[in-house]
Each structure stands twice: as structure tokens, then as C-alpha cells.
Design a protein around this motif. Structure first.
Motif, short mmCIF file in Angstrom:
data_model
loop_
_atom_site.label_atom_id
_atom_site.label_comp_id
_atom_site.label_asym_id
_atom_site.label_seq_id
_atom_site.Cartn_x
_atom_site.Cartn_y
_atom_site.Cartn_z
N THR A 145 -30.52 34.65 8.93
CA THR A 145 -29.75 34.54 10.16
C THR A 145 -30.74 34.53 11.32
O THR A 145 -31.62 35.40 11.40
CB THR A 145 -28.77 35.71 10.35
OG1 THR A 145 -27.83 35.73 9.28
CG2 THR A 145 -28.02 35.58 11.68
N ARG A 180 -27.25 30.23 10.55
CA ARG A 180 -27.30 30.86 9.22
C ARG A 180 -27.53 29.82 8.13
O ARG A 180 -27.23 28.65 8.29
CB ARG A 180 -26.01 31.63 8.94
CG ARG A 180 -25.84 32.86 9.81
CD ARG A 180 -24.62 33.69 9.38
NE ARG A 180 -24.59 34.95 10.10
CZ ARG A 180 -24.04 35.13 11.30
NH1 ARG A 180 -23.47 34.09 11.91
NH2 ARG A 180 -24.06 36.32 11.88
N SER A 226 -29.43 25.99 23.78
CA SER A 226 -29.10 24.70 23.14
C SER A 226 -30.36 23.96 22.71
O SER A 226 -30.43 23.41 21.60
CB SER A 226 -28.31 23.81 24.10
OG SER A 226 -27.09 24.41 24.41
N LYS A 236 -31.84 25.71 19.62
CA LYS A 236 -31.06 25.41 18.41
C LYS A 236 -31.45 24.04 17.85
O LYS A 236 -31.61 23.88 16.64
CB LYS A 236 -29.56 25.44 18.72
CG LYS A 236 -29.00 26.84 18.87
CD LYS A 236 -27.49 26.83 19.07
CE LYS A 236 -26.75 26.64 17.77
NZ LYS A 236 -25.29 26.81 17.91
N SER A 253 -25.80 31.98 16.78
CA SER A 253 -26.41 32.31 15.48
C SER A 253 -26.57 31.07 14.63
O SER A 253 -25.75 30.15 14.70
CB SER A 253 -25.56 33.34 14.72
OG SER A 253 -24.30 32.79 14.40
N HIS A 300 -30.61 34.98 15.22
CA HIS A 300 -29.76 35.39 16.35
C HIS A 300 -30.37 34.83 17.63
O HIS A 300 -31.58 34.88 17.83
CB HIS A 300 -29.70 36.92 16.44
CG HIS A 300 -29.27 37.58 15.18
ND1 HIS A 300 -27.95 37.82 14.86
CD2 HIS A 300 -29.99 38.08 14.12
CE1 HIS A 300 -27.87 38.42 13.69
NE2 HIS A 300 -29.10 38.59 13.21
N ALA A 321 -23.75 25.08 8.49
CA ALA A 321 -23.02 24.95 9.77
C ALA A 321 -21.72 25.75 9.76
O ALA A 321 -21.28 26.25 10.81
CB ALA A 321 -22.73 23.48 10.05
N THR A 322 -21.10 25.90 8.59
CA THR A 322 -19.82 26.62 8.52
C THR A 322 -19.98 28.12 8.79
O THR A 322 -19.04 28.80 9.17
CB THR A 322 -19.15 26.43 7.14
OG1 THR A 322 -19.99 27.03 6.13
CG2 THR A 322 -18.95 24.96 6.83
N GLN A 323 -21.19 28.64 8.54
CA GLN A 323 -21.46 30.07 8.76
C GLN A 323 -22.14 30.34 10.10
O GLN A 323 -22.27 31.48 10.52
CB GLN A 323 -22.34 30.61 7.62
CG GLN A 323 -21.71 30.58 6.25
CD GLN A 323 -20.50 31.49 6.16
OE1 GLN A 323 -20.54 32.63 6.60
NE2 GLN A 323 -19.40 30.98 5.59
N SER A 324 -22.59 29.28 10.76
CA SER A 324 -23.31 29.43 12.03
C SER A 324 -22.33 29.43 13.20
O SER A 324 -21.16 29.08 13.06
CB SER A 324 -24.31 28.29 12.20
OG SER A 324 -25.22 28.27 11.11
N GLY A 325 -22.84 29.87 14.36
CA GLY A 325 -21.98 29.93 15.55
C GLY A 325 -22.77 29.58 16.80
O GLY A 325 -23.94 29.17 16.71
N PRO A 326 -22.18 29.80 17.99
CA PRO A 326 -22.86 29.46 19.25
C PRO A 326 -24.18 30.21 19.44
O PRO A 326 -25.12 29.69 20.04
CB PRO A 326 -21.85 29.84 20.32
CG PRO A 326 -20.53 29.91 19.62
CD PRO A 326 -20.83 30.32 18.22
#
Length: 569
Positions: free
Chosen positions: A242, A231, A206, A209, A229, A244, A222-227
Motif C-alpha cells: 500500500t 494498492r 495526481s 500517482k 492510496s 499512502h 485499481a479496485t483496491q486503490s483510492g484517491p
């Protein structure tokens, strides 16, 4: 601004003047100045006004233009032309095979002002009906538009290298408690990079990030990113990225997995175990330990492509790969005798200064008139200068070469008595590129069978991200080179990298030597040798199978023996 950008701006001005039917005399004067500046040895940015005024073709108006470009990156004439040119027209002018006159016709007759409109007009058959175009031109435009679209947002490895290495340094500095590694295509030294990828191993994901989100270098989606990753796009260039994220404990396995191609991960270590399966077991500190655990030879990252490298590692047959320090000379280079920027002496002295033992000069042959190809008298003059320089620079040696155009019927430029005067000949195709596989292969075979051909130059003629190569039967071509003792070039220019690395191992297996050639048109071009070595290594190239890894005496013997055995039969 820099030297190359100024030349590009002048070239764009000429294109726009032609597009808008400006005064023909003025267009010719600009073109004359551009030709002189392109062939000159000096950097435009370092030339004074007085020095620039002495360059042939550089009159008062062009001198003012260059002065303005240096100060403000533009000049009034260019600004005026750009103001009356739709932005889409500038994109159309970049399409291969469409000069200003054809673009003007499309604009005036069909109202085309964008690549999208051009594609629609081609697909509906409207372009083919215009006088001077036809079905063939229309099909070529469609192919070029599709090629351009498929490569949007992609970069040559060489062009993105500095940006990605700099961003990696920045991430390491910002995330001192974390592990940071470039992975993906870039880590495997792929010739084209479609996405930048990093892996970050951290104790507190966290926190990491948050720090990355605060950096100005990344445009995060933000729509393509995740916990685990992040992007988006790298702001300074049109390239997706990306990042990771993983725990420090998972870093070794994630790093291996993200650096390997899917085919490599699917490769079998045993009947029931793939590389991917073995990675999931996790229990190694680094990739060296992983290979040791599975009784595999170490596989360099750039070879992890799934092209049989795992089987070779199981059998302990992976060779020691070529390194840049193994290269002893530089073959296939151009000077001011044809279209190079620096003189023969400058090219030779700088080559010697870099620590090489020899230089192969191979200016363009006479058919390549567009590139200042050498008439026979000029060949003789250059060879006399080489003899004189070799006396001065010994033990360093300049070999007399030529890049002979492979003509339409596969024959080489120049009569035999001239071809016989060279130490070596790089045979290359530069014209009539719209060939099918049968014609292209036949044309190359004829050149390979010619006893004067020493090296087959850039076999497919491709320009990465710019132009597809003509199709060839690689196996047939490589087999012929083996039969006729012809080396194949790995053209190290980042736009070419041709022979493709995927054919390197087959060539070596057939006993064909490869030659890492920069195709240098200026002294700085020697730096491209690095990229030829990178792609050679991807294909498993060794020092023993590299022509210009031979020492001076060895390559002298190679050239003379080959001429004696093949040419004097």
C-alpha cells in the motif's frame, strides 16, 4: 545461480528420485555428494571442474549436473523428473513431516496431487486410514497445511529488506520533490512482514500517482486503490503493498500514525488523551517535536507496539537500547566439527577480523548425530585445537562450548565430567518437538536446573513461516532462569528470533541476561547478529542486560565464577 540454489536443486532431485523409485544406489550417490558439498568450505560457483571432481562423492554424473546447473539452472535428470511430477506434488513435498515415501503413498492410494486435495482427504479422515499414517499424522498434516496457508504471501524481515530498501531508493529518485518513507510493519522492524507500506507526501498528488503507475515494479490493483492510496503487489516478490498519499503538511502526523501499532496509538498520555488523540491535533514538524510537546521521552519507532512503552516514556524510564557496536563477542556458533560449513580456524579468524574480542564455539552434541554431533573423543580433539588457536590468536579468545541437546527427560547430553570441560553450554531442544505446554515446560525446567546450563538456546524451537514453536510457559521458564542464573538466547537467525521480543522486558525485569547469538553455521552467519539486535531493541534490551556485550575479561570472569559457584557446590 548461486551455491545455495545448486544445493537446493540437488536436494530436490534426490526427493524426486525417491518419489519415483529410482535406483537406490544412484540416490545414495547423490546424497553422498550433497553431504560433502554442504560441509565443504568452498563456494560451488567458484570451484573448477577439476576441484569439484576431488570432492568426496562427486562422480561424473553429478559433476555434469553441477556444470549444467551453472550454465542453464537445471540438468536433464532433474528436467525428466519434473516432467513426470504434478506441480501440486512439489508443493506437498514442502510440507513439514511429509517425506517422498509418504507423498508417493498419498499420490498412489488416494490420487492426491495438490495441497487442496490433501486437506480434503485429511478432513474426511481418509489419510488416517492409510497404513503408516494414523490419526496423529493426519492431525499434524492438517496443522502444517493450516500454518502454511496462514503464512502465504508473508516474508521474513531479513529476506525482504533488500527489496524494500531498493524500492524506497527508486521512489525517492523518481519523486524528488516529495517526501518518501517506509512505514508499517517494516518501519517497526517486525520479524514477519505481511505488507509493504510507504507514505508519500507531495504537493501534487495526481502527478505522483501517475509517476508511480508508470513504474514497472508494482502490479497495481485499481479496485483496491483510492484517491489517497495505491494498492497491489510488488512484482518481484509475492507481497502486498500500500502506498499512502498525503499533503506535505500532513506528512509528519501520517508518518507517525502509520509507523505505530494500533495498541500504541490507543496508549494514554493522560487520563483523557491517547497518542492517537494527540496526533489528530497536528502541529509538529517531526516525532521528536511531538514527544517534546507532550513531555514524553523519545520512543524509538521499533518500540511503538503498545507494550507499556508510553507509560515508561511518561516516567522517563525508557532505557538506552542496545546497539550492534555494543556486542563484544559471538556465542553459539558451529564449525566443520559438526554441521558447520567453515573450519574452527576460519570461524575464529573471521570473527577476530570483524573486530570481536571472543568467539564461543558450540558445535552439536553427540545425540544430534544427524548434524554430526561430537562424540567425546571429538570434543577432546576440538578442545586441543582451541588451546593451540588461542595461543596463536591472543588476545582474541575462543571459548570452549557445546550446544548440548536437551534430551527427552530434560537431562543434558554427555556425562558430568565432559560437561565440566566446557567454558559454557548452550542447552537446546532439537528432537521430540510435538510436546504440549506441560511437557515442554517441564523438559526445559529440568535443563535450566542443571548447573552446567549457561544459556538456554532458542527456547520454543520455532522456525518462522516454517514451523510453530512448541508451547511453553514463558513466565515459569524466565523465572527459573533468574533463579538458576541461566542466560536466555535471542537466536539471531532470521528464521528463529527466539526468545520472542515480547518477552525481553519481562526477562530483564527478573534480572535474566540475554545473549544475542547468531547460531552461525558459516562465516556469513555472523551477519545475522544485526537481526538479533533489532528484535532485542523492540523488547527494550539494553547493553547492561546483554551477556555478550561484556568485554573479554568480564565474560571470562562471568563463566569461571558461575562454574565455581554453581557446579562446584
Amino acid at each position: 545461480m548461486d551455491h545455495k540454489t545448486i544445493l537446493k536443486k540437488i536436494k530436490l532431485t534426490i526427493q524426486l528420485m525417491e518419489l519415483h523409485d529410482e535406483n537406490t544406489f544412484k540416490i545414495r550417490s547423490y546424497q553422498s555428494a550433497l553431504n560433502s558439498l554442504e560441509r565443504g568450505d568452498a563456494d560451488i560457483m567458484e570451484l573448477s571442474e577439476d576441484e569439484l571432481s576431488k570432492v568426496p562423492g562427486v562422480g561424473k554424473s553429478i559433476l555434469e549436473a553441477i556444470k549444467s546447473l551453472k550454465e542453464s539452472e537445471s540438468f536433464p535428470q532433474l528436467d525428466q523428473l519434473l516432467e513426470k511430477t504434478p506441480q501440486g506434488i512439489l508443493e506437498i513435498l514442502q510440507i513439514k513431516g511429509l517425506g517422498p515415501k509418504k507423498v508417493k503413498t498419498l499420490w498412489e492410494e488416494l490420487g492426491i496431487t495438490s495441497t487442496h486435495e490433501l486437506m480434503e482427504a485429511c478432513q474426511s479422515g481418509k489419510v488416517a486410514k492409510i497404513k503408516g499414517f494414523g490419526e496423529k499424522t493426519q492431525d499434524t498434516i492438517i496443522q502444517n497445511l493450516e500454518f502454511k496457508a496462514s503464512n502465504a504471501g508473508k516474508w521474513l524481515y531479513a529476506d525482504i529488506e533488500e527489496v524494500l530498501e531498493s524500492l524506497t531508493d527508486k521512489l525517492e529518485n523518481e519523486l524528488k520533490e516529495s517526501k518518501v518513507s517506509l512505514v508499517g510493519e517494516y518501519a517497526r522492524k517486525m520479524e514477519i512482514i505481511s505488507q509493504a507500506e510507504w507514505l508519500i507526501g507531495a504537493g501534487n498528488i495526481s502527478s505522483v500517482k501517475k509517476k508511480i503507475e508508470d513504474l514497472e515494479d508494482f502490479e497495481i490493483d485499481a479496485t483496491q486503490s483510492g484517491p489517497f492510496s495505491i494498492r497491489g503487489k510488488v512484482k518481484s516478490v509475492d507481497l502486498k503493498f500500500t502506498i499512502h498519499l498525503c499533503s506535505l503538511n500532513d506528512f509528519p502526523v501520517k508518518q507517525y500514525a502509520l509507523c505505530a501499532s494500533p495498541l500504541h496509538l490507543q496508549s494514554k498520555i493522560s487520563e483523557n488523551l491517547s497518542i492517537g488523540d494527540a496526533l489528530r491535533a497536528n502541529g509538529f514538524k517531526n516525532d521528536s517535536e511531538f514527544f517534546s510537546q507532550h513531555k514524553l521521552q523519545y520512543i524509538p519507532v521499533e518500540m511503538r507496539e503498545g507494550y507499556g512503552e508510553v507509560q515508561l516514556a511518561l516516567e522517563e524510564k525508557l532505557p538506552d537500547l542496545l546497539e550492534e557496536k555494543d556486542l563484544k563477542g559471538i556465542l553459539h556458533n558451529h564449525s566443520t566439527y559438526s554441521d558447520g560449513k567453515h573450519s574452527l580456524r576460519q570461524m575464529a579468524e573471521y570473527c577476530k577480523e570483524l573486530g570481536y574480542e571472543y568467539l564461543g564455539i558450540s558445535d552439536h552434541s553427540r545425540t544430534a548425530s544427524y548434524a554430526g554431533g561430537l562424540e567425546i573423543e571429538k570434543v577432546q580433539k576440538q578442545q586441543e585445537e582451541i588451546d593451540q588457536l588461542n595461543k596463536e590468536l591472543a588476545p582474541f579468545k575462543i571459548f570452549k562450548g557445546i550446544e548440548s541437546d536437551i534430551l527427552g527427560d530434560g537431562s543434558l547430553d554427555y556425562p558430568d565430567e565432559v560437561l565440566g570441560s566446557f567454558d559454557f553450554i548452550v542447552s537446546s531442544i532439537h528432537s521430540i518437538l510435538n510436546m504440549d505446554i506441560k511437557r515442554a515446560t517441564s523438559r526445559l525446567l529440568a535443563a535450566i536446573e542443571n548447573p552446567y546450563t549457561t544459556i538456554l538456546g532458542h527456547p520454543t524451537g520455532r522456525l518462522l513461516l516454517r514451523r510453530e514453536g512448541y508451547p511453553i510457559d514463558h513466565k515459569t521458564i524466565i523465572d527459573a532462569c533468574a533463579k538458576h542464573q541461566v542466560a536466555i538466547e535471542i537466536n539471531a537467525n532470521p528464521w528463529r528470533l527466539d526468545l520472542d521480543w515480547r518477552w525481553v522486558r519481562y526477562a530483564m525485569d527478573q534480572g535474566v541476561m540475554l545473549s544475542i547469538n547468531p547460531d552461525a553455521h558459516e562465516m556469513d552467519g555472523y551477519g545475522d547478529m544485526k537481526y538479533g539486535v533489532l528484535v532485542g531493541r523492540k523488547g527494550g534490551l539494553t547493553k547492561e542486560m546483554t551477556l555478550n556485550a561484556l568485554r573479554l575479561q568480564e565474560i571470562e570472569n562471568y563463566f569461571s565464577k558461575r562454574k565455581k559457584e554453581l557446579i562446584q557446590k
